[in-house]
Design an enzyme around this catalytic site. Structure first.
Site, short mmCIF file in Angstrom:
data_model
loop_
_atom_site.label_atom_id
_atom_site.label_comp_id
_atom_site.label_asym_id
_atom_site.label_seq_id
_atom_site.Cartn_x
_atom_site.Cartn_y
_atom_site.Cartn_z
N VAL A 89 0.85 -1.19 0.00
CA VAL A 89 0.00 0.00 0.00
C VAL A 89 0.89 1.24 0.00
CG1 VAL A 89 -1.78 1.28 1.24
CG2 VAL A 89 -1.81 -1.24 1.22
N SER A 90 0.67 2.13 -0.94
CA SER A 90 1.48 3.35 -1.01
C SER A 90 0.72 4.46 -1.74
CB SER A 90 2.80 3.08 -1.75
OG SER A 90 2.59 2.87 -3.13
N VAL A 91 1.09 5.68 -1.41
CA VAL A 91 0.63 6.86 -2.13
C VAL A 91 1.84 7.73 -2.41
CG1 VAL A 91 -0.77 8.97 -2.03
CG2 VAL A 91 -1.67 6.83 -1.08
N ARG B 99 -2.87 13.88 0.76
CA ARG B 99 -3.97 14.75 1.17
C ARG B 99 -5.02 14.95 0.06
NH1 ARG B 99 0.77 17.13 2.89
NH2 ARG B 99 1.15 16.91 5.14
N ARG B 100 -5.17 13.95 -0.78
CA ARG B 100 -6.20 14.00 -1.82
C ARG B 100 -7.23 12.88 -1.65
NH1 ARG B 100 -3.04 15.44 -7.51
NH2 ARG B 100 -1.49 16.88 -6.63
N GLY B 101 -7.12 12.13 -0.55
CA GLY B 101 -8.07 11.06 -0.30
C GLY B 101 -7.78 9.77 -1.05
N LEU C 18 -5.59 7.26 -0.37
CA LEU C 18 -5.53 6.08 0.50
C LEU C 18 -6.93 5.67 0.92
CD1 LEU C 18 -3.97 3.96 2.06
CD2 LEU C 18 -3.76 5.60 3.95
N GLU D 144 3.32 1.88 9.60
CA GLU D 144 3.03 2.82 10.68
C GLU D 144 1.66 2.47 11.25
OE1 GLU D 144 4.53 7.11 10.02
OE2 GLU D 144 3.98 6.43 8.02
N TYR E 148 -3.78 2.63 9.91
CA TYR E 148 -4.86 1.73 9.52
C TYR E 148 -6.01 1.62 10.51
CZ TYR E 148 -1.73 0.50 5.76
OH TYR E 148 -0.93 0.57 4.65
N PHE F 111 4.44 -10.12 4.32
CA PHE F 111 3.94 -10.24 2.96
C PHE F 111 3.71 -8.86 2.36
CE2 PHE F 111 0.52 -10.87 6.03
CZ PHE F 111 -0.38 -9.88 5.69
#
Length: 409
Positions: free
Chosen positions: A82-84, A90-92, A94, A119, A123, A409
């Site tokens: 999972v990455s942005v 700050r654009r929603g 995720l 982190e 989540y 994983f």
């Protein structure tokens, strides 16, 4: 330009993976590791966010089965990569990927989602909570000895090339899976993860070594490890870095740990991510010189509360009504009546008065039996609405064996 969220195409995997690597610091993966993850990737279960022809967000989901209390193997989506992109925070993005992903998992009929968190703070807002914990140790083997059980000396140990005994090691692992909540049943291809050994990742350590434990002609345990050379004026102070260790019985477990403690020219064993109830911790002469540290492991989310709670067994009889809060997956909200024992359970919606009020995060934390509902209640995270209900549920949800995630994983 609007961001496009779509299922990953095989042709886009390299760009997708490059965005993930950049988001985690940009250090290039070895060709061996990149090839492994490309082979394990399930493209139709991964999504990417695209700004024009540039990938700016990633989220994947492996197909797993996870052991739950009682020994059942339950379908779970293994959330991964999972990455942005830092340019698109700050654009929603995720939130949009988490929303799409949980909707997909529900449509696939998988009651659980699991992940390891870079982190932890990220989540919780999507309903995940730490459900397993793990120990790291640094054992001063010049000062610590093991008191081993009868039969340890009857176990034969031998070195073997890791790839040559991988099938025997996987057979040992497969027999261990039903015994401990949190363990993942490995599908074909995942055995390669334990053999991954790129030179770029060794940090001065040796190549991967393997020792198997045998009784007669049967392999009853194995360990994989590296050794880092460290010499000074007084001589060798080499360090054993443990990768894996599994054993089928106490004697094999003790024989493998004693071997690690006794390797010539070494003075320390370092191990990360071990079970918090690992038996050798009760065999050592001085626990203080083992420098035991605990941290969070697997994060779990109930995607379908009823199906998830019904899938596991309970250490003691429970009959409790939960008032569940789940703003991100509102189909879980409301009252659920759980009736269960060591043989099985049912969990259905009800209009009966609630006994306990909590969010889906607390259910996720307690689900594998490693976090006590009573401790969450003491923290104010579970409200008892019927006297005695919290103690009843806490005992029922507990596990005789601590849950543990054996690998990432």
């Amino acid at each position: 330009m609007a961001t496009d969220l779509r299922v990953l195409r095989k042709a886009d995997w390299n760009a997708w993976y490059d965005n993930f690597v950049r988001a985690f610091g940009g250090v290039p993966e070895s060709a061996e590791e990149r090839e492994l993850w490309n082979g394990l990737a399930e493209h139709d279960r991964a999504i990417g966010a695209w700004d024009g022809d540039q990938c700016v967000g990633t989220a994947g989901a492996f197909t797993f089965r996870i052991t739950v209390p009682g020994g059942a193997s339950v379908p779970a989506a293994g959330i991964t990569m999972v990455s942005v992109a830092a340019t698109h925070r700050r654009r929603g993005l995720l939130r949009a990927m988490m929303r799409r992903q949980l909707d997909d998992i529900r449509s696939w009929g998988e009651p659980l989602a699991v992940l390891t968190a870079s982190e932890p703070v990220i989540y919780g807002r999507f309903g995940y909570e730490a459900a397993t914990h793990q120990f790291s140790v640094e054992v001063d083997t010049t000062r610590v000895r093991l008191f081993v059980p009868p039969g340890t000396d009857e176990v034969r140990l031998r070195y073997a090339a890791p790839a040559e005994v991988v099938d025997a090691c996987e057979a040992v692992y497969a027999r261990r899976v039903p015994e401990r909540p949190g363990m993942l049943a490995r599908q074909p291809g995942w055995e390669r993860l334990g053999l991954l050994d790129p030179e770029s990742d060794r940090d001065g350590q040796s190549s991967l070594q393997c020792v198997v434990a045998e009784r007669g002609r049967e392999v009853v345990g194995y360990t994989r490890f590296r050794i880092k050379s460290d010499w000074d004026e007084s001589g060798a102070r080499n360090v054993v870095h443990l990768r894996d260790l599994e054993a089928l019985d106490p004697a094999a477990h003790a024989a493998l740990w004693r071997f690690l403690f006794d390797i010539d020219l070494t003075s320390k064993v370092v191990a990360y991510g071990r079970p918090v109830d690992e038996p050798w911790l009760h065999m050592v002469s001085d626990i203080r010189r083992c420098q035991v540290r605990m941290r969070d492991g697997l994060y779990l989310r109930l995607v379908d509360v009823g199906a998830a709670l019904q899938a596991r067994a309970y250490q003691a009889p429970v009959d409790v009504v939960f008032e569940v809060e789940d703003a991100f997956c509102p189909w879980n909200e409301g009252r659920w009546r759980l009736i269960g024992d060591a043989k099985g359970a049912s969990c259905v919606r009800t209009d009966d008065a609630a006994d306990l009020a909590l969010s889906v995060r607390e259910l996720g934390a307690a689900y594998l039996g490693g976090v006590s509902l009573a401790s969450l209640g003491a923290a104010g995270r579970v409200r008892e609405l019927r006297q005695g209900a919290l103690a009843e549920a806490s005992v029922g949800f507990s596990s005789a064996v601590a849950p543990w995630l054996p690998h990432g994983f």
